[in-house]
Structures are given as C-alpha cells and as structure tokens.
Design an enzyme around this catalytic site. Structure first.
Site, short mmCIF file in Angstrom:
data_model
loop_
_atom_site.label_atom_id
_atom_site.label_comp_id
_atom_site.label_asym_id
_atom_site.label_seq_id
_atom_site.Cartn_x
_atom_site.Cartn_y
_atom_site.Cartn_z
N GLU A 283 1.01 -0.49 -5.13
CA GLU A 283 0.05 0.57 -5.38
C GLU A 283 0.87 1.86 -5.48
O GLU A 283 1.36 2.38 -4.48
CB GLU A 283 -0.96 0.69 -4.24
N ASP B 231 0.82 -1.21 0.00
CA ASP B 231 0.00 0.00 0.00
C ASP B 231 0.86 1.27 0.00
O ASP B 231 1.93 1.31 0.61
CB ASP B 231 -0.89 -0.01 1.25
#
Length: 607
Positions: free
Chosen positions: A341, A297
C-alpha cells in the site's frame, strides 16, 4: 542451533526468531526466552503459579541481552507476562513480543500456545501457488469481525464462518480473501492497524487452530488467503513493545522520529534486531498459517520519513524493506505475493531487488482510485474538463505492477460508499456504478474490492455491524450483486482480461479524447479474441456511435450495463456489429454501437 538463531537475529537476517524467542513447550514444562538487553532483571509471572512471582527469575544467556528460563509445570494455555525491572529501575509487566496467543482484550497477558496442527491438507495448493502475474487475481478484502455476525455472539469464529464465507467468495468469483490485520491489538476501532502482538493471532475470533482451519478450507476450495501486515508502527500501550526494557528498544530514540501520525510508535527500521523481529513476523504468518501473501500497510511511511516526501527518504527503512522482500522470496521460492500500500510516486516499488527495486510484486494504484472517484463525483456537465482523470492511469500504468483497488479506506470516515460517491439520483448512481465496475474489471491490473462493494452498500462500513445483507431483498441491489458476480466470472474466465496485464501489447485506446461526450473506448487484446470496451459517463444516449477497431469480423455484445437483468432499462437482444473497412480513430475498421446513457458496453471479436 541457539548460536545460529542469535547470530542471524543480531545481524538482521532472521526469518525464524519465533522458533527461539517466546514460550515453547519442552518435556514437562515451558521454555521462556525474551530479548531485553537493558533490563536489570526479569521474572516470568503467570497462571501456572497463581501469579505469585516466586522463583521464576530469568537469567541472561548471552552478553547481548537474551534472557531465558525453563519452568517445569507450566503448560500450554497458561497465561503469563514478563515482569521487567527496566533500565530506569521502574518495574512493569509486559506481554511477550513473541507470544503466539493472548488473552481477550481488555486483558493483556500472553498465553502459551502449541502451534502444531496435524490436519493440514493443502499440499497441492501450496505446491502450485504463485505470484499470479499471468493469472486472474480478484481479491475480496474483508474485516472478519463484521462480515456476517453470529446471532447473540460478540465475535464470529474463524472455524464457524469458514464454510459460509468460502461458498460466498466462490459464488462471486473472487480468487483471494484478504483479511484485515489479525495480529493482536487492544482497541477494536483500530481494525487491527495498531498492533501489539506481532506473532499473536487475535483472540477475538477463536484459536490459532481455528484460523488454520479457515485457511486450509479456503485452499481446498481453490481460494488464496492474504494477510494485512503492519510493519511500520505499533501501539504505545505500556503492556506492549513501547520502551520494553526501559529504553527505545523497538522505536526510534528521538521522539520526532518515533511518534507517528496515528498516535502510535514508529519501528526503528535501522536496528538489526527490529528488522529480524519484523521479518520473522512476516515469515511466521506464511510459514505457520500458510498465508499466500502479505499486503504491507503504510509503505509510504517507510519510504519517506513520516510519509512526507519533503522530509526525505528513510534509507534505513528502504534497506529493511528490500532485505525483507528478498529473504521472503528466497525462503518461499517466489511463490508468495508481496503487496504494497503505497501512495507515493517513489520509483521501482515492484521492481526486483536484484535490479535496485523494493521487491514488491504489486502496488495499490491509489492514484487511479482517487482520480476515478473524483471524476464520478462531478456533475456530468463539468466532466469534460476533467477527462484526464480517467485517461491518466494508462500514462503511468506500466511503470509498476499496479493493483486496482476500492478498499475499506474508501468507505469510511464520511467519505461515502462507492455507489454513494456517484453523482445524481438513486437510479443514476446505480447506472454509473455499474459502468465504473465495467471499467475496473477491464482496466489492466489485478483487482481488489472491500466487502459490501459487491452489494452496492449504501451505509459506510462500521466495524461493529455486519454487512447490510437485507439489501439483497431490494431488486436494485440484488441485480447489482448479480452484475458484480458476472463481471467476476468474465474476468476470471477470460485470459484476455488478465494474462498479459503488464504488457504494453494488451491495451490500446480507441478514443481517449472524446471529452465533449464523456466517452472512453479502448481494446483489450488477447491471443484468441479482442474485447472492445465503451464507457459512457454522460446522461446522453448515443445511437449508432462510430468506433475504430483493429480487425474485421463480427463484434458481439457480451455485456451491457443497462440490461434489465442487472437493474438497467434495456430489454433488447445483444448487439452484433459487423466491422466495415473504413478508417476511424486511426484504426483500419469501424463499427457502429448503441451506447446507453451512463452505460458501458463490452464487445468481443474472435480472431
């Protein structure tokens, strides 16, 4: 062995710090070990002595700040905390950074857990898994707590949901499940992205062994499982990592570096011990729980300070990422997937660390997602001036290994769900959504969809509510669901659509410039067959529209987004288009195709 663990840990090379630090059963008790170099004193308090704090003072076992104690009579499932006299003299009770389990929120104590489990039966899966570059990857991203609720239960259970979930995933032709973060976290509304326990599976949904059961059953069914991992920031709650020993042990010492945009603390990714902590956490989920990969993330917030290109590259964080990805690939023989990401244009994110890259296998194509949805929000009258929103992705696609995604971030916070982003009436939204998904599944790159997308979910995702399964009682949603499953079946069964995703030879535009008609057409090229993809994002029906093709033969319609079985208006047989030796679109042959309004057509020609 202890000396080697500590050496690797302090040099920032450890993938196994959890084997030494934390709470581990030994003979008739538990060995507790923690790193807190600036603490004045530490006691272990817990349920094993009714939290009395008598006689359980830890001692330093090395000069660099590791403390340890063996407590006879302590046992598995006991709750405990570290009572730390910090460098400032303040006394505070902290969770164990290496705890394998924790009390259910709002309680915050760590729990002793035995992670041994003798029921693994996924040896064949583990031996044959790989990064999937030449395999179909169709990921079902989900928040396990709100996929499908159990009646009268606050939380679902990993074990109880396993059979139902895996059957559903198989029926919809997903190849992988991606679970939103399962590291322990205090606030439900953070969805797991504000973590407290990096080795502690959240107690909301069951035990450690319950999660192992779910992963094992998925593997037995041929489904991979990916973990959403958060290596950039952590919660500031006083019971957690924040100023653990009274100093900035895990966070940056300067507030302007430590304070994140989410109200959390940024990890100091320049520190070797922090690197070892996070690399060990990443390895832990693959080693202990058999996860097949990690989706990392907020990588843009590691590449640049606070994710802002204007603030410059965070070289220490980049070195950490490269080292972590290199060591994970080395440890797991290149068989696990590492997904970033990343919303930046930073180069070589998916290039090997040997070649100066960051070492990820895939990068979310957030540019493709934003451009595509921006285009489809517009009135078709204005789309011709934004034609490049659709064509631009192929201009940069081969610079990285991109993964096409419509994730949870696209269906929350007032952004509207995927289908509700489409311009137009109720019926027009469905028609355009079907064409959008034909585009997604035929565009090069692996795929990811958040739960509910396959249902044409109308309501934005709310972590407190399950998917609106009642939608399947409505014909439009049921038909869309069947259509989505058909696309998944086509994608996962046809090598032309996945085998050479990242080769220039797999894709060719037929006409990328027909802005006036809002038409897009391209070819996916394979060894045994070619697919012609025609996308019409206008409200006009185009009869006998001419398209150039590469070879002679019969082009057979495999799928039309407007067939009535999928909720459209067509009840016609599949088109068969014979190629004529007349040059069009700089191709040697041409075919004539009827293209429905807001519709897509997929044609196949055998070689």
């Amino acid at each position: 062995m202890k000396a080697q663990y500590l050496k690797d840990y302090h040099e920032g090379n450890s993938l196994e710090a959890y084997r030494f630090y934390g709470a581990h059963p030994e003979k008739e008790g538990i060995r507790f070990t923690v790193y807190a170099p600036n603490a004045q004193a530490i006691q272990v308090i817990g349920s094993f002595d009714d939290w009395s704090c008598k006689g359980h003072k830890m001692r330093k076992i090395d000069e660099r700040g590791t403390w340890s104690i063996y407590i006879k009579g302590a046992k598995v499932h006991d709750a405990y905390k570290y009572r730390i006299t910090q460098a400032t003299g303040r006394v505070v009770d902290k969770m164990d950074p290496y705890a394998f389990y924790s009390e259910l929120r709002p309680n915050t104590a760590s729990v002793v857990e035995d992670l041994s489990w003798d029921r693994w039966s996924d040896e064949e899966w583990l031996a044959n898994r790989n990064k999937g570059f030449d395999r179909p990857i169709n990921i079902y991203e989900m928040h396990i707590g709100s996929w499908m609720k159990e009646e009268e239960e606050e939380f679902v259970n990993y074990r109880k949901i396993a059979k139902k979930l895996i059957r559903y995933v198989k029926q919809n032709h997903f190849t992988h499940i991606e679970l939103m973060p399962l590291c322990e976290y205090p606030f439900d509304g953070s969805w797991g992205y504000q973590c407290s326990g990096y080795f502690s599976v959240t107690s909301r949904y069951g035990s450690c062994h319950d999660l192992m059961y779910l992963v094992n059953e998925a593997h037995k069914a041929g489904i991979g499982v990916i973990m959403d991992f958060v290596p950039v920031h952590f919660v500031k709650d006083d019971f957690s990592l924040s100023y653990f020993d009274g100093t900035a042990l895990y966070e940056y010492p300067q507030a302007h570096d430590a304070d994140s945009q989410w109200g959390t603390a940024n990890f100091d990714l320049w520190k070797e011990e922090v690197r070892s902590f996070l690399m060990s956490a990443a390895s832990f989920w693959i080693d202990v729980y058999h996860f097949d990969g990690l989706r990392m993330d907020a990588i843009s917030n590691a590449i640049f300070w606070h994710g802002n290109k204007q603030l410059g590259v965070n070289e220490g964080a980049l070195n950490f990422i490269k080292r972590m990805n290199f060591l994970l690939n080395e440890r797991y023989q290149g068989k696990i997937m590492l997904i970033a990401e990343d919303s930046t244009d930073f180069p070589n994110v998916t290039k090997s660390t040997f070649d100066g890259g960051l070492g990820f296998d895939y990068k979310w194509d957030l540019g493709w997602m934003n451009d595509t949805l921006k285009y489809l929000k517009k009135d078709p009258v204005y789309r011709k001036w934004h034609h490049n929103n659709i064509t631009f992705s192929m201009a940069y696609f081969y610079s990285e290994r991109f993964l096409m995604e419509f994730s949870h971030d696209e269906v929350v916070h007032g952004k509207a769900t995927i289908i509700n982003k489409m311009w137009g009436t109720y019926e027009q939204k469905f028609a355009q959504a079907r064409t959008l998904y034909l585009y997604m599944f035929t565009h090069p790159g692996k795929k990811l969809n958040f739960m509910g997308n396959e249902l044409a979910h109308w309501r934005e995702w709310d972590e407190t509510k399950e998917n609106d399964w009642f939608l399947l009682s409505y014909p439009a949603h049921d038909a869309f669901h069947q259509y989505f499953a058909k696309l998944g079946e086509l994608y996962t069964s046809e090598p032309t659509l996945y085998a050479n995703d990242y080769s220039w030879e797999s894709f060719e535009w037929i006409d990328a410039d027909n802005a006036d008609k809002n038409l897009f057409s391209f070819i996916r090229k394979g060894e045994q067959n070619d697919y012609v993809v025609i996308l019409n994002f206008s409200p006009n029906h185009y009869a006998h529209e001419v398209f150039g093709v590469l070879q002679k033969g019969m082009y057979t319609e495999i799928l039309n987004t407007e067939w009535n079985r999928y909720g459209g208006t067509l009840d016609a047989p599949a088109q068969k288009c014979h190629a004529i030796r007349v040059s069009r679109n700089n191709k040697p042959f041409m075919i004539e195709v009827d293209v429905p309004a807001f519709g897509g057509v997929l044609l196949e020609v055998k070689k």
